[in-house]
Design an enzyme around this catalytic site. Structure first.
Site, PDB file in Angstrom:
ATOM      1  N   GLY A  30       0.831  -1.205   0.000  1.00  0.00           N
ATOM      2  CA  GLY A  30       0.000   0.000   0.000  1.00  0.00           C
ATOM      3  C   GLY A  30       0.859   1.246   0.000  1.00  0.00           C
ATOM      4  O   GLY A  30       1.884   1.339  -0.667  1.00  0.00           O
ATOM      5  N   GLY A  31       0.419   2.217   0.817  1.00  0.00           N
ATOM      6  CA  GLY A  31       1.141   3.493   0.866  1.00  0.00           C
ATOM      7  C   GLY A  31       2.561   3.336   1.357  1.00  0.00           C
ATOM      8  O   GLY A  31       3.411   4.201   1.104  1.00  0.00           O
ATOM      9  N   GLY A  48      21.573  10.254 -32.392  1.00  0.00           N
ATOM     10  CA  GLY A  48      21.039  10.974 -31.235  1.00  0.00           C
ATOM     11  C   GLY A  48      21.652  10.457 -29.944  1.00  0.00           C
ATOM     12  O   GLY A  48      21.839  11.216 -28.983  1.00  0.00           O
ATOM     13  N   ALA A  49      21.980   9.174 -29.934  1.00  0.00           N
ATOM     14  CA  ALA A  49      22.549   8.593 -28.721  1.00  0.00           C
ATOM     15  C   ALA A  49      23.919   9.214 -28.425  1.00  0.00           C
ATOM     16  O   ALA A  49      24.305   9.367 -27.264  1.00  0.00           O
ATOM     17  CB  ALA A  49      22.655   7.084 -28.861  1.00  0.00           C
TER      18      ALA A  49
HETATM   19  C1  HXC Z   1      -2.587  -3.308  12.364  1.00  0.00           C
HETATM   20  C2  HXC Z   1      -1.492  -5.184  11.704  1.00  0.00           C
HETATM   21  C3  HXC Z   1      -1.409  -4.691  10.385  1.00  0.00           C
HETATM   22  C4  HXC Z   1      -1.967  -3.408  10.117  1.00  0.00           C
HETATM   23  C5  HXC Z   1      -0.457  -6.599  10.443  1.00  0.00           C
HETATM   24  N1  HXC Z   1      -0.896  -6.382  11.679  1.00  0.00           N
HETATM   25  N2  HXC Z   1      -0.771  -5.598   9.609  1.00  0.00           N
HETATM   26  N3  HXC Z   1      -2.067  -4.489  12.686  1.00  0.00           N
HETATM   27  N4  HXC Z   1      -2.524  -2.752  11.127  1.00  0.00           N
HETATM   28  N5  HXC Z   1      -1.893  -2.855   8.912  1.00  0.00           N
HETATM   29  C6  HXC Z   1      -0.744  -7.238  12.833  1.00  0.00           C
HETATM   30  C7  HXC Z   1      -1.565  -8.501  12.767  1.00  0.00           C
HETATM   31  O1  HXC Z   1      -2.845  -8.268  13.281  1.00  0.00           O
HETATM   32  C8  HXC Z   1      -0.760  -9.424  13.669  1.00  0.00           C
HETATM   33  O2  HXC Z   1      -1.038  -9.109  15.007  1.00  0.00           O
HETATM   34  C9  HXC Z   1       0.660  -9.006  13.415  1.00  0.00           C
HETATM   35  O3  HXC Z   1       0.585  -7.692  12.861  1.00  0.00           O
HETATM   36  C10 HXC Z   1       1.361  -9.884  12.412  1.00  0.00           C
HETATM   37  O4  HXC Z   1       0.534 -10.043  11.271  1.00  0.00           O
HETATM   38  P1  HXC Z   1       0.281 -11.450  10.605  1.00  0.00           P
HETATM   39  O5  HXC Z   1      -0.818 -11.254   9.643  1.00  0.00           O
HETATM   40  O6  HXC Z   1       0.112 -12.494  11.656  1.00  0.00           O
HETATM   41  O7  HXC Z   1       1.674 -11.702   9.887  1.00  0.00           O
HETATM   42  P2  HXC Z   1       1.943 -12.367   8.486  1.00  0.00           P
HETATM   43  O8  HXC Z   1       1.174 -13.631   8.357  1.00  0.00           O
HETATM   44  O9  HXC Z   1       3.426 -12.432   8.374  1.00  0.00           O
HETATM   45  O10 HXC Z   1       1.366 -11.356   7.396  1.00  0.00           O
HETATM   46  C11 HXC Z   1       1.929 -10.058   7.283  1.00  0.00           C
HETATM   47  C12 HXC Z   1       1.059  -9.166   6.355  1.00  0.00           C
HETATM   48  C13 HXC Z   1      -0.413  -9.192   6.858  1.00  0.00           C
HETATM   49  C14 HXC Z   1       1.128  -9.736   4.944  1.00  0.00           C
HETATM   50  C15 HXC Z   1       1.656  -7.794   6.365  1.00  0.00           C
HETATM   51  O11 HXC Z   1      -0.419  -8.905   8.258  1.00  0.00           O
HETATM   52  C16 HXC Z   1      -1.257  -8.183   6.160  1.00  0.00           C
HETATM   53  O12 HXC Z   1      -1.717  -8.419   5.046  1.00  0.00           O
HETATM   54  N6  HXC Z   1      -1.516  -7.045   6.833  1.00  0.00           N
HETATM   55  C17 HXC Z   1      -2.372  -6.022   6.303  1.00  0.00           C
HETATM   56  C18 HXC Z   1      -1.691  -5.317   5.186  1.00  0.00           C
HETATM   57  C19 HXC Z   1      -2.491  -4.159   4.715  1.00  0.00           C
HETATM   58  O13 HXC Z   1      -3.486  -4.316   3.986  1.00  0.00           O
HETATM   59  N7  HXC Z   1      -2.163  -2.931   5.220  1.00  0.00           N
HETATM   60  C20 HXC Z   1      -2.843  -1.751   4.908  1.00  0.00           C
HETATM   61  C21 HXC Z   1      -2.220  -1.259   3.601  1.00  0.00           C
HETATM   62  S1  HXC Z   1      -3.022   0.156   3.026  1.00  0.00           S
HETATM   63  P3  HXC Z   1      -0.836 -10.162  16.184  1.00  0.00           P
HETATM   64  O14 HXC Z   1      -1.410  -9.481  17.365  1.00  0.00           O
HETATM   65  O15 HXC Z   1      -1.561 -11.371  15.788  1.00  0.00           O
HETATM   66  O16 HXC Z   1       0.644 -10.382  16.302  1.00  0.00           O
HETATM   67  C22 HXC Z   1      -2.008   1.340   3.473  1.00  0.00           C
HETATM   68  C23 HXC Z   1      -2.544   2.635   3.078  1.00  0.00           C
HETATM   69  C24 HXC Z   1      -1.506   3.704   3.236  1.00  0.00           C
HETATM   70  O17 HXC Z   1      -0.999   1.157   4.021  1.00  0.00           O
HETATM   71  C25 HXC Z   1      -1.808   4.785   2.257  1.00  0.00           C
HETATM   72  C26 HXC Z   1      -0.888   5.921   2.420  1.00  0.00           C
HETATM   73  C27 HXC Z   1      -1.026   6.865   1.262  1.00  0.00           C
END
Ligand code: HXC
Length: 519
Positions: free
Chosen positions: A174-175, A409-410
C-alpha cells in the site's frame, strides 16, 4: 530515605529499558527469527558502529482507543528511532518493528519517524529507514494515513539535500511503498521482503491473475523487471553491510563532498589489460565492466540496479580515493543500445550524482536508440529526453570517454561536448557519426548503388568510403568535438588529471523555481 527512592527510580528505568528489548514479546521475536529475519533492534545494532546508537522516543506509546488498542501498548510503538555513526560519520535511522502490531504505521509511529527526518535535515546527515511493516495501522484509520503523508512530504523536501536510503526487510504494501520510492536507493532482501501497491489477493479480485507475493513484488522482480530495487541482498545481514558500504561513497549532504579514503590501490597490470578489451570486429560485443575495472581504484566499483536495463551500467567507483559516478553503455547487452529503461536508469543516477556533488564519468559505446513500435508507443521520445535533460542540467565535473561507437542521437545524449561535458576523449577505436557505415551508404548513395552494374559491390565500396571518413575519432577531433584521442592505457591518468583540473568547477543554472524534466 532519599537514597532508597533514588535507587528505586533507577531500577524502574532499568526495567523499562528491559521491556524495550522484549518488543512484541518472545514468541513474536522467535517467529521473526524463524523467518530468517532479524529484529528491528538487532538491525539497528548491526547498521551502526558499536555503541554509537542514541535512541530517541524509546518510551513513546500510541494514544488510540479504537478496537481494543488501549490494551495493546508497547513502548516505542513499533519503530526504533535515533542517530548513530557509520564508519564514524553521523546518520539518522528508523527501524520498524514487525513484532509490535506488525510494525504498522500509527499516528505516533509516523511522528517518531518525522522527528528523525527533521533532525537529519536540520543537521545535514543521511537518513536510513529499515522497513518491515503491514502498512497503515488499520485500527487507527485516517490518522495513520495522514502520518504516511507527513513522511512523504519530508521525503520529498529532503530529496537532493540529504541521502535517503530505504532497506526493505519485510512486507511493504500500500502506501508504505511510496516513502521508499521517494528515497534515493532501495535495498531488498531476497525472499523475506516485498513491495507492492496492492497484494496478491486484490490482484486476483481485480485482474483475476494468480501471483505470489514474491513474483508480484519480491527482490528479484523489482531488481529485474521494474527497476524499483537498486541493491539485492541474500539476508538482513548482507543488506545492512551493503548499506554501510554505500554510505562510504556518499557525502553527508548536498553542500559537502564525499569522504576521501586515505588509501587506495591500483594494479598496474590493468594498464596492459585495458589495451586488449576492444575486439577487432566492431560488431563484436565486449563487457564494458572490464573497461571500468581497468580504470578505477581496485575493487571500488559499486554497481547500482545491476539486473535492470543491463544495456546501461551505472554505479559508484573511486579514482585515487575520490568518489565518481559512472554511466556506461554495455555492448554486451543489446549492443549497448539506449531504450526506455536504460534512459530512465541513467537519468536517475545522473541526477543523484549531480545533487550530491559527485563527478560524472561517461563511457560511451552506443549504436543509437532502439527502434520499433514498442519503444515509440511507450514514449521513448519522452524517456530518452530524461537522459538528455539530466546530463545537460548537471553542473558537476563531467568527462566522457568514447571507446567505440558514438552514433546519432545517442551520441548527443551520452554527455556530448555540446551537452556540457567538460572534457571529452576518444580511443583510437572510436567511430563518431550520424549512423553506421552500412546504413549511411544505403541512404546517401542509394541512386549510385541501384544504378550500378554490381549494386552489392558498389554498396560495399561506398560503405568502406563512409567508414574511412567517419569510423574514426579524427573528424570529431578536428572540430574540437572531442578534446583528445588517447590510448586506453592513458585513460586513468587523463581522468585523474581532468577531475583535479575541474576540482573548483563552478557553474550555476539560470535562476528558476525548478525545471520541468520530461517525466
Ligand atoms: C494493524 C497489523 C497490520 C496493520 C499486520 N498487523 N498488519 N495491525 N494494522 N496494517 C498485525 C496482525 O494483526 C498481527 O497481530 C501481526 O501484525 C502480524 O501479522 P500477521 O498477519 O500475523 O503476519 P503475516 O502472516 O506475516 O502477514 C503479514 C502481512 C499481513 C502480509 C503484512 O499482516 C497483512 O496483510 N496485513 C495487512 C496489510 C495491509 O493491507 N495494510 C494496509 C495497507 S493500506 P498479532 O497481534 O496477531 O501479532 C495502506 C494505506 C496507506 O498502508 C496509504 C498511504 C497513502
Amino acid at each position: 530515605m532519599y537514597l532508597v527512592v533514588h535507587m528505586d527510580r533507577n531500577l524502574l528505568l532499568a526495567q523499562k529499558r528491559e521491556e524495550l528489548h522484549l518488543a512484541g514479546g518472545k514468541e513474536r521475536i522467535e517467529k521473526q527469527h524463524q523467518q530468517g529475519k532479524l529484529t528491528a533492534r538487532e538491525r539497528v545494532t548491526l547498521l551502526l558502529d558499536e555503541n554509537s546508537f542514541n535512541e530517541i522516543g524509546a518510551f513513546v506509546e500510541h494514544r488510540s482507543t479504537n478496537f481494543g488498542l488501549e490494551k495493546q501498548k508497547y513502548p516505542g510503538d513499533g519503530v526504533i528511532t535515533g542517530f548513530g555513526n557509520i564508519h564514524g560519520r553521523l546518520v539518522y535511522v528508523y527501524s520498524q518493528d514487525f513484532t509490535v502490531l506488525g510494525g504498522s504505521l500509527s499516528e505516533t509511529q509516523a511522528a517518531k519517524i518525522c522527528r528523525v527526518m527533521d533532525l537529519a535535515m536540520k543537521n545535514g546527515a543521511p537518513i536510513i529507514g529499515m522497513n518491515d511493516s503491514g502498512g497503515a495501522r488499520i485500527q487507527e484509520g485516517v490518522v495513520s494515513l495522514s502520518g504516511y503523508a507527513d513522511i512523504f512530504f519530508r521525503n520529498t523536501r529532503a530529496s537532493g539535500v540529504i541521502p535517503q536510503l530505504s532497506l526493505i526487510m519485510g512486507p511493504c504494501a500500500g502506501g508504505a511503498v511510496y516513502s521508499p520510492a521517494l528515497t534515493d536507493f532501495i535495498f531488498m532482501v531476497e525472499e523475506t521482503s516485498y513491495m507492492f501497491v496492492t497484494g496478491p489477493n486484490v490482484v486476483k479480485t481485480v485482474t483475476h491473475e494468480e501471483v505470489t507475493s514474491e513474483d508480484l513484488g519480491g527482490a528479484k522482480t523489482h531488481a529485474e523487471k521494474s527497476g524499483v530495487n537498486h541493491f539485492t541482498a541474500v539476508n538482513d545481514m548482507e543488506c545492512i553491510k551493503k548499506a554501510r558500504d554505500l554510505i562510504t561513497y556518499l557525502p553527508q549532504n548536498s553542500y559537502e563532498l564525499a569522504p576521501e579514503p586515505s588509501v587506495f590501490e591500483f594494479s598496474s597490470s590493468k594498464l596492459n589489460q585495458i589495451e586488449k578489451i576492444i575486439p577487432e570486429n566492431t560488431n563484436t560485443p565486449y563487457d564494458i565492466k572490464k573497461v571500468i575495472e581497468c580504470i578505477i581504484d581496485d575493487a571500488s566499483f559499486r554497481e547500482v540496479q545491476e539486473d535492470f536495463a543491463k544495456n546501461i551500467v551505472v554505479g559508484f567507483a573511486r579514482l585515487e580515493g575520490k568518489t565518481i559516478g559512472i554511466i556506461a553503455n554495455q555492448p554486451a547487452a543489446m549492443a549497448g543500445v539506449l531504450d526506455i529503461d536504460a534512459s530512465r536508469k541513467g537519468a536517475r543516477f545522473v541526477r543523484f550524482c549531480d545533487s550530491f556533488n559527485i563527478p560524472l564519468l561517461v563511457i560511451e559505446d552506443v549504436p543509437g536508440f532502439l527502434p520499433g513500435t514498442d519503444q515509440e508507443w511507450r514514449g521513448i521520445i519522452t524517456h530518452g529526453a530524461k537522459l538528455l535533460y539530466a546530463f545537460a542540467e548537471a553542473t558537476v565535473p563531467k568527462i566522457t570517454i568514447i571507446t567505440r561507437k558514438a552514433y546519432g542521437g545517442a551520441y548527443c545524449v551520452m554527455n556530448s561536448k555540446s551537452l556540457g561535458a567538460d572534457l571529452s576523449f576518444a580511443w583510437p577505436t572510436a567511430e563518431i557519426a550520424v549512423m553506421g557505415a552500412k546504413g549511411a551508404a544505403e541512404i546517401i548513395f542509394k541512386r549510385e548503388i541501384s544504378s550500378s552494374e554490381n549494386p552489392q559491390e558498389k554498396w560495399l565500396e561506398k560503405e568502406a568510403e563512409y567508414a574511412d571518413t567517419f569510423a574514426n575519432p579524427y573528424r570529431a577531433a578536428e572540430r574540437g568535438i572531442i578534446d583528445d584521442v588517447i590510448l586506453p592505457k592513458e585513460t586513468r591518468q587523463k581522468l585523474i588529471n581532468g577531475y583535479n583540473m575541474l576540482e573548483n568547477k563552478s557553474e550555476t543554472l539560470p535562476k528558476k523555481k525548478h525545471g520541468n524534466i520530461p517525466l
